[in-house]
Scaffold this active site. Sequence first.
Site, PDB file in Angstrom:
ATOM      1  N   GLU A 201       0.830  -1.210   0.000  1.00  0.00           N
ATOM      2  CA  GLU A 201       0.000   0.000   0.000  1.00  0.00           C
ATOM      3  C   GLU A 201       0.866   1.262   0.000  1.00  0.00           C
ATOM      4  O   GLU A 201       0.787   2.089   0.920  1.00  0.00           O
ATOM      5  CB  GLU A 201      -0.965  -0.028   1.193  1.00  0.00           C
ATOM      6  CG  GLU A 201      -1.905  -1.220   1.126  1.00  0.00           C
ATOM      7  CD  GLU A 201      -3.074  -1.159   2.101  1.00  0.00           C
ATOM      8  OE1 GLU A 201      -2.931  -0.540   3.159  1.00  0.00           O
ATOM      9  OE2 GLU A 201      -4.139  -1.735   1.787  1.00  0.00           O
ATOM     10  N   GLU A 389      -5.413  -8.431  -1.430  1.00  0.00           N
ATOM     11  CA  GLU A 389      -6.122  -8.311  -0.152  1.00  0.00           C
ATOM     12  C   GLU A 389      -7.590  -8.029  -0.421  1.00  0.00           C
ATOM     13  O   GLU A 389      -7.916  -7.111  -1.180  1.00  0.00           O
ATOM     14  CB  GLU A 389      -5.577  -7.150   0.688  1.00  0.00           C
ATOM     15  CG  GLU A 389      -4.220  -7.392   1.272  1.00  0.00           C
ATOM     16  CD  GLU A 389      -3.789  -6.280   2.219  1.00  0.00           C
ATOM     17  OE1 GLU A 389      -4.663  -5.651   2.853  1.00  0.00           O
ATOM     18  OE2 GLU A 389      -2.585  -6.037   2.323  1.00  0.00           O
TER      19      GLU A 389
END
Length: 492
Positions: A201, A389
């Site tokens: 991220e 994810e």
Amino acid sequence: MEGFPKDFLWGGATAANQYEGGWNEGGKGVNTADVMTAGSITVPRRVTYRNVKTGETGSVVAFGNVQFPKDCIPAVIDGEYYPSHVASDFYHRYKEDIAYMGEMGFKAFRLSMNWARIFPNGDDAEPNKEGLKFYDAVFDECKKYGIEPLVTLSHYETPLQLTIKYGGWSNRKCIDFFENYAKTVFKHYEGKVKYWLTFNEINCMEFAPFVAGGLSDPSPQNKAQAAHNQFVASAKAVKAAHEINENIKVGQMLAYQPIYAYTCDPNDQLKVMEMMQTTLFYSDVQTGGHYPAYRLKKYKREGIVLDTEPEDFELIEKYTADFLSFSCYGSTTVTTHEDVAKSGGNFMMGVKNPYLETNAWGWATDPACLRIALNTLYDRYHKPLWIVENGIGWDDKKEEDGSIHDTYRIDYLRKNIKSMRDAVNIDGVDLMGYTMWGCIDLVSAGTGEMKKRYGFVYVDRDDLGNGTLERSKKDSFYWYKKVIETNGKDLD
Ligand code: BG6
């Protein structure tokens, strides 16, 4: 109804700081996650520090612009509870856990390598042999079950010494340390690991620069520089990987979620556009290969001047990510109208969407989110995608007989996988795989809680660190096994 490509990489995902434990074993150094306390939905996680002159201790909120008082450095303080230290104890239980993954039929297992386990201080000349040995054992175990590892080099952790000595990723020296780390592990695990991700991220630098880049000074200038340094480091990692073995694939990892406008007011659409730019800037550079005009203009307006080397932009353009992976849990709805009720979101707060349900942590579950996300990203970059994810946090209850009936999780996953299947079958998106987040219960990154569970396998541990760490299968375990067996055809 078609299924998925025959070599589709079904599996699950974890991160060292939330799952591995063994924080001071096997020669591992301390990393930034090891100084983060536990919190809850109402109490934020904190980073603890010590004053080097007076010995006084204190803490600051972790998910935000962390800044330490004068003479203070981040440190582990006696008497504090740090969830990363034991986490789910994968360090000692990896054989058992990988056996569960094998039983479910996983084709891929996403884990992160603990950078400080390989280079305890980040800037060491030689890697820690015991650390290398640990992941050798993990990858050998994966191989037994035909599981392909997908390894994140830095998932929300930086060796703490890089923060203390260099101020974290705002310092260009981190590019060299990371390049050395990447080269070391690419070479060492050549033939064992084909798929890598650089920074988890990466766009989290916007909101939580200590978590994303170990920054001790979160000024806008430093955050921009840190992001740039990570882009250059990622490009150098791609270059190194291809030179070592052209079959190694190095991907980008982006936190992504569709953003909806709450009203049809054009100002709401502009807000969506600007928020999207904040996210997509990171993939425009790392996957697209160029700094977008909207970001360069912003830097100019704000007086931000990057410290760059002439070859930086050439590297960024030439060594883009081989594939784009992303996390996506739901969607965010935003508005410029202030009277609309607030609701939680995945680090990007939004307003309550009346069409969607939320879990106990206020995260909106959105059955269409994956199809929308996949189409947006594929249209923009035309590169293979990987959902690394997706999942739902729930305070699962174990029954007297040991069973765990997580029907809400099955329902969530069913809808999300259908949405992803539509993106592949109806829209023709090139999707490599799907690794459900937190396949075995682990610590929540956002709150530090254990009770925000995501797994197919329950881990007996509570928010204070009590429990046997014993594993038990949930109902979703058997459901996901069937999904993989039928390559996503049977979702009932
Ligand atoms: C992602 C992170 O943002 O979301 C993971 O990459 C994290 O590390 C996951 O665990 C879920 O968030 P949370 O706060 O529920 O753990």
